[in-house]
Design an enzyme around this catalytic site. Structure first.
Site, PDB file in Angstrom:
ATOM      1  N   GLY A  46      25.874   0.635 -20.639  1.00 34.91           N
ATOM      2  CA  GLY A  46      26.060   0.023 -19.328  1.00 34.91           C
ATOM      3  C   GLY A  46      26.997   0.865 -18.497  1.00 34.91           C
ATOM      4  N   GLN A  51      32.975   2.732 -11.850  1.00 37.35           N
ATOM      5  CA  GLN A  51      33.203   3.765 -12.874  1.00 37.35           C
ATOM      6  C   GLN A  51      32.803   5.152 -12.404  1.00 37.35           C
ATOM      7  OE1 GLN A  51      31.194   1.344 -16.175  1.00 37.35           O
ATOM      8  NE2 GLN A  51      32.797   2.482 -17.238  1.00 37.35           N
ATOM      9  N   CYS A  89      34.247   1.349 -23.810  1.00 31.19           N
ATOM     10  CA  CYS A  89      33.950   1.520 -22.383  1.00 31.19           C
ATOM     11  C   CYS A  89      34.060   3.004 -22.041  1.00 31.19           C
ATOM     12  CB  CYS A  89      34.961   0.722 -21.562  1.00 31.19           C
ATOM     13  SG  CYS A  89      34.758   0.887 -19.784  1.00 31.19           S
ATOM     14  N   LEU A  90      33.125   3.475 -21.244  1.00 35.73           N
ATOM     15  CA  LEU A  90      33.149   4.890 -20.847  1.00 35.73           C
ATOM     16  C   LEU A  90      34.430   5.239 -20.094  1.00 35.73           C
ATOM     17  CD1 LEU A  90      29.462   5.383 -19.593  1.00 35.73           C
ATOM     18  CD2 LEU A  90      30.409   5.828 -21.865  1.00 35.73           C
ATOM     19  N   HIS A 131      30.412  -7.452 -19.497  1.00 37.18           N
ATOM     20  CA  HIS A 131      31.343  -6.317 -19.450  1.00 37.18           C
ATOM     21  C   HIS A 131      31.224  -5.587 -18.105  1.00 37.18           C
ATOM     22  CE1 HIS A 131      33.284  -2.666 -21.468  1.00 37.18           C
ATOM     23  NE2 HIS A 131      32.832  -2.181 -20.327  1.00 37.18           N
ATOM     24  N   GLU A 132      29.982  -5.319 -17.690  1.00 36.08           N
ATOM     25  CA  GLU A 132      29.789  -4.590 -16.425  1.00 36.08           C
ATOM     26  C   GLU A 132      30.165  -5.460 -15.229  1.00 36.08           C
ATOM     27  OE1 GLU A 132      29.569  -1.585 -16.890  1.00 36.08           O
ATOM     28  OE2 GLU A 132      28.891  -1.701 -18.956  1.00 36.08           O
ATOM     29  N   HIS A 135      33.776  -5.232 -14.527  1.00 36.14           N
ATOM     30  CA  HIS A 135      34.182  -4.019 -13.788  1.00 36.14           C
ATOM     31  C   HIS A 135      34.163  -4.269 -12.277  1.00 36.14           C
ATOM     32  CE1 HIS A 135      34.769  -0.821 -16.689  1.00 36.14           C
ATOM     33  NE2 HIS A 135      33.632  -1.087 -17.299  1.00 36.14           N
TER      34      HIS A 135
HETATM   35 NI    NI Z   1      33.052  -0.450 -19.192  1.00 36.84          NI
END
Ligand code: NI
Length: 154
Positions: A46, A51, A89-90, A131-132, A135
């Protein structure tokens, strides 16, 4: 399509609330294309627009290869159940932690043509949606996680 740079924790952009997309146009479609390419390049499941430094309410989830969910102006309509799972998470590279998330969610959003749709998701897809979505509110999984640890630690 172009790869975008992933913003990492410590950058204020990750802590801001993203803004609604007023019109789903070619610029938004280009952002979606770039986000997908970037997410896949990093082997993510995701990615959310902040991000890649864009404070717009857009995210992508690909919990299973080829099952790409593109969500513009997403709203979580309902949540059901609760399950604890491992997350990363990225934007927080190298760290993992345990987060409680709903087992099932119902999501309403616009697609890349601006059309509204609703879906139900469960399992990893539901977790990734939550999760997304976080963000877009400036929330990171580390805010909710217990037992945060670095990759490679026992
Ligand atoms: Ni994330």
């Amino acid at each position: 399509m172009a790869l975008r740079k992933i913003v990492v924790e410590g950058d204020e952009v990750l802590r801001k609330r993203s803004r609604e997309v007023s019109q789903v146009d070619d610029r938004i479609r280009m952002i979606l294309d770039d986000m997908l390419e970037t997410m896949r390049d990093y082997d993510g499941v995701g990615i959310a627009a902040p991000q890649v430094g864009i404070l717009k309410r857009i995210f992508i989830v690909e919990a299973e290869e080829g099952d790409v969910l593109e969500a513009v102006n997403p709203e979580i309509l309902s949540m059901e159940g609760l399950v604890a799972g491992e997350e990363g998470c990225l934007s927080v590279p190298g760290y993992f932690g345990t987060v409680e998330r709903p087992e099932k969610v119902r999501l309403r959003a616009q697609d890349r043509n601006g059309e509204f749709f609703e879906i139900e998701a469960e399992g990893l897809k539901a977790v990734a949606i939550c999760h997304e979505y976080d963000h877009l509110e400036g929330v990171l999984f580390t805010d909710k996680a217990s037992g945060i640890r670095e990759a490679g630690e026992e």
